[in-house]
Structures are given as structure tokens and as C-alpha cells.
Design a protein around this motif. Structure first.
Motif, PDB file in Angstrom:
ATOM      1  N   MET A 148      -4.046  11.795  -8.781  1.00  0.00           N
ATOM      2  CA  MET A 148      -4.159  10.351  -8.786  1.00  0.00           C
ATOM      3  C   MET A 148      -2.896   9.748  -9.382  1.00  0.00           C
ATOM      4  O   MET A 148      -2.355  10.258 -10.352  1.00  0.00           O
ATOM      5  CB  MET A 148      -5.373   9.908  -9.584  1.00  0.00           C
ATOM      6  N   ILE A 149      -2.462   8.654  -8.797  1.00  0.00           N
ATOM      7  CA  ILE A 149      -1.265   7.936  -9.251  1.00  0.00           C
ATOM      8  C   ILE A 149      -1.712   6.599  -9.837  1.00  0.00           C
ATOM      9  O   ILE A 149      -2.535   5.902  -9.249  1.00  0.00           O
ATOM     10  CB  ILE A 149      -0.287   7.706  -8.080  1.00  0.00           C
ATOM     11  N   LEU A 150      -1.138   6.243 -10.979  1.00  0.00           N
ATOM     12  CA  LEU A 150      -1.420   4.968 -11.612  1.00  0.00           C
ATOM     13  C   LEU A 150      -0.198   4.081 -11.459  1.00  0.00           C
ATOM     14  O   LEU A 150       0.891   4.447 -11.900  1.00  0.00           O
ATOM     15  CB  LEU A 150      -1.728   5.147 -13.098  1.00  0.00           C
ATOM     16  N   GLU A 151      -0.382   2.962 -10.833  1.00  0.00           N
ATOM     17  CA  GLU A 151       0.673   1.950 -10.722  1.00  0.00           C
ATOM     18  C   GLU A 151       0.472   0.971 -11.868  1.00  0.00           C
ATOM     19  O   GLU A 151      -0.589   0.350 -11.987  1.00  0.00           O
ATOM     20  CB  GLU A 151       0.565   1.215  -9.387  1.00  0.00           C
ATOM     21  N   HIS A 152       1.471   0.860 -12.736  1.00  0.00           N
ATOM     22  CA  HIS A 152       1.421  -0.113 -13.832  1.00  0.00           C
ATOM     23  C   HIS A 152       2.373  -1.248 -13.501  1.00  0.00           C
ATOM     24  O   HIS A 152       3.561  -1.016 -13.292  1.00  0.00           O
ATOM     25  CB  HIS A 152       1.847   0.522 -15.162  1.00  0.00           C
ATOM     26  N   ALA A 153       1.858  -2.464 -13.457  1.00  0.00           N
ATOM     27  CA  ALA A 153       2.680  -3.646 -13.202  1.00  0.00           C
ATOM     28  C   ALA A 153       2.611  -4.550 -14.428  1.00  0.00           C
ATOM     29  O   ALA A 153       1.529  -4.992 -14.823  1.00  0.00           O
ATOM     30  CB  ALA A 153       2.193  -4.382 -11.963  1.00  0.00           C
ATOM     31  N   ALA A 165      -4.564   7.147  -4.557  1.00  0.00           N
ATOM     32  CA  ALA A 165      -4.735   8.576  -4.275  1.00  0.00           C
ATOM     33  C   ALA A 165      -3.385   9.296  -4.274  1.00  0.00           C
ATOM     34  O   ALA A 165      -3.260  10.391  -4.816  1.00  0.00           O
ATOM     35  CB  ALA A 165      -5.464   8.780  -2.946  1.00  0.00           C
ATOM     36  N   THR A 166      -2.359   8.667  -3.666  1.00  0.00           N
ATOM     37  CA  THR A 166      -1.021   9.260  -3.622  1.00  0.00           C
ATOM     38  C   THR A 166       0.017   8.168  -3.870  1.00  0.00           C
ATOM     39  O   THR A 166      -0.265   6.972  -3.691  1.00  0.00           O
ATOM     40  CB  THR A 166      -0.705   9.905  -2.249  1.00  0.00           C
ATOM     41  N   LEU A 167       1.202   8.562  -4.243  1.00  0.00           N
ATOM     42  CA  LEU A 167       2.298   7.619  -4.430  1.00  0.00           C
ATOM     43  C   LEU A 167       2.593   6.879  -3.129  1.00  0.00           C
ATOM     44  O   LEU A 167       2.819   5.670  -3.119  1.00  0.00           O
ATOM     45  CB  LEU A 167       3.544   8.363  -4.928  1.00  0.00           C
ATOM     46  N   GLU A 168       2.571   7.602  -2.023  1.00  0.00           N
ATOM     47  CA  GLU A 168       2.881   7.020  -0.729  1.00  0.00           C
ATOM     48  C   GLU A 168       1.851   5.982  -0.291  1.00  0.00           C
ATOM     49  O   GLU A 168       2.175   5.065   0.458  1.00  0.00           O
ATOM     50  CB  GLU A 168       3.027   8.112   0.334  1.00  0.00           C
ATOM     51  N   ASP A 169       0.601   6.139  -0.742  1.00  0.00           N
ATOM     52  CA  ASP A 169      -0.399   5.119  -0.422  1.00  0.00           C
ATOM     53  C   ASP A 169       0.048   3.758  -0.941  1.00  0.00           C
ATOM     54  O   ASP A 169      -0.173   2.737  -0.296  1.00  0.00           O
ATOM     55  CB  ASP A 169      -1.766   5.466  -1.023  1.00  0.00           C
ATOM     56  N   GLU A 183       5.898   0.549 -12.490  1.00  0.00           N
ATOM     57  CA  GLU A 183       6.196   1.963 -12.739  1.00  0.00           C
ATOM     58  C   GLU A 183       4.983   2.777 -12.316  1.00  0.00           C
ATOM     59  O   GLU A 183       3.839   2.322 -12.433  1.00  0.00           O
ATOM     60  CB  GLU A 183       6.482   2.165 -14.226  1.00  0.00           C
ATOM     61  N   HIS A 184       5.247   3.975 -11.824  1.00  0.00           N
ATOM     62  CA  HIS A 184       4.175   4.867 -11.395  1.00  0.00           C
ATOM     63  C   HIS A 184       4.008   5.991 -12.416  1.00  0.00           C
ATOM     64  O   HIS A 184       4.995   6.538 -12.898  1.00  0.00           O
ATOM     65  CB  HIS A 184       4.487   5.454 -10.009  1.00  0.00           C
ATOM     66  N   MET A 185       2.758   6.308 -12.709  1.00  0.00           N
ATOM     67  CA  MET A 185       2.427   7.325 -13.709  1.00  0.00           C
ATOM     68  C   MET A 185       1.442   8.321 -13.102  1.00  0.00           C
ATOM     69  O   MET A 185       0.714   7.988 -12.163  1.00  0.00           O
ATOM     70  CB  MET A 185       1.768   6.672 -14.935  1.00  0.00           C
ATOM     71  N   GLU A 186       1.422   9.511 -13.690  1.00  0.00           N
ATOM     72  CA  GLU A 186       0.400  10.494 -13.360  1.00  0.00           C
ATOM     73  C   GLU A 186      -0.545  10.606 -14.541  1.00  0.00           C
ATOM     74  O   GLU A 186      -0.112  10.634 -15.697  1.00  0.00           O
ATOM     75  CB  GLU A 186       1.023  11.866 -13.095  1.00  0.00           C
TER      76      GLU A 186
END
Length: 100
Positions: free
Chosen positions: A1-6, A58-62, A91-94
Motif C-alpha cells: 500500500m502507498i500513502l500519498e501525503h499532501a 494500492a500502487t504508486l502508479e494508481d 510525498e509518497h510513503m510506504e
């Protein structure tokens, strides 16, 4: 899972309207995106007008391809973008660990 933090900055005087808009945009646009797995919105207590939006993908590319390169991104920005004082820092986090 990828977490997008804005990290989002708005004029605190517009907070109530922004909170309505961001919930509307999340539920009507982002929640329909492929790979969307949930979200949370946090408001800063120390810095009025600062919000941290976390979207679970689900993925970074999503996020970076499927959503950002789609018409849905333009729709999303038309809902929340007018409130931004500056472009959000994203920023993207795992996820490494989580306790409930």
C-alpha cells in the motif's frame, strides 16, 4: 500500500468551506479512482489553515499515472484548488507499521 501525503495550506478564514469541498471531492472523485483504498484528512491545531491529506493507494502508479493523468484529477483540482494558497507538497510513503 502507498500513502500519498499532501500538505495543504489555505486561508484559515475559508476553513469551513474548504472542509466541505475536500470531503465532496474525496467522495465524488477520488474514491472512484482505480486503486483508491481510503483516505484521512487532518487539520493542524498549531497552524491554522494547514491540512494533511493522506490517501491510501494500492500502487504508486494508481496515483501518479491512473489518477494524476486522468480527467478526474482536473475535476478534483477544480473542487479544492481554488482554496490553495500554494501548490500542495505531495510525498509518497510506504506503510512500515501500524497499530489500531
Amino acid at each position: 500500500m502507498i500513502l500519498e501525503h499532501a500538505d495543504i495550506r489555505i486561508d484559515p478564514a475559508n476553513a469551513a468551506d474548504f472542509e466541505v469541498a475536500i470531503v465532496h471531492g474525496l467522495n465524488s472523485v477520488i474514491a472512484k479512482a482505480q486503486g483508491y483504498c481510503g483516505h484521512k484528512v487532518n487539520r493542524s491545531l498549531e497552524s491554522p489553515g494547514r491540512y494533511i491529506l493522506t490517501i491510501f493507494w494500492a500502487t504508486l502508479e494508481d496515483h501518479t499515472v491512473g489518477f494524476r493523468q486522468s480527467p478526474a484529477f482536473t475535476e478534483w483540482r477544480s473542487i479544492v484548488g481554488p482554496f490553495f494558497l500554494q501548490p500542495p507538497v505531495v510525498e509518497h510513503m510506504e506503510l512500515v507499521n501500524q497499530a489500531d
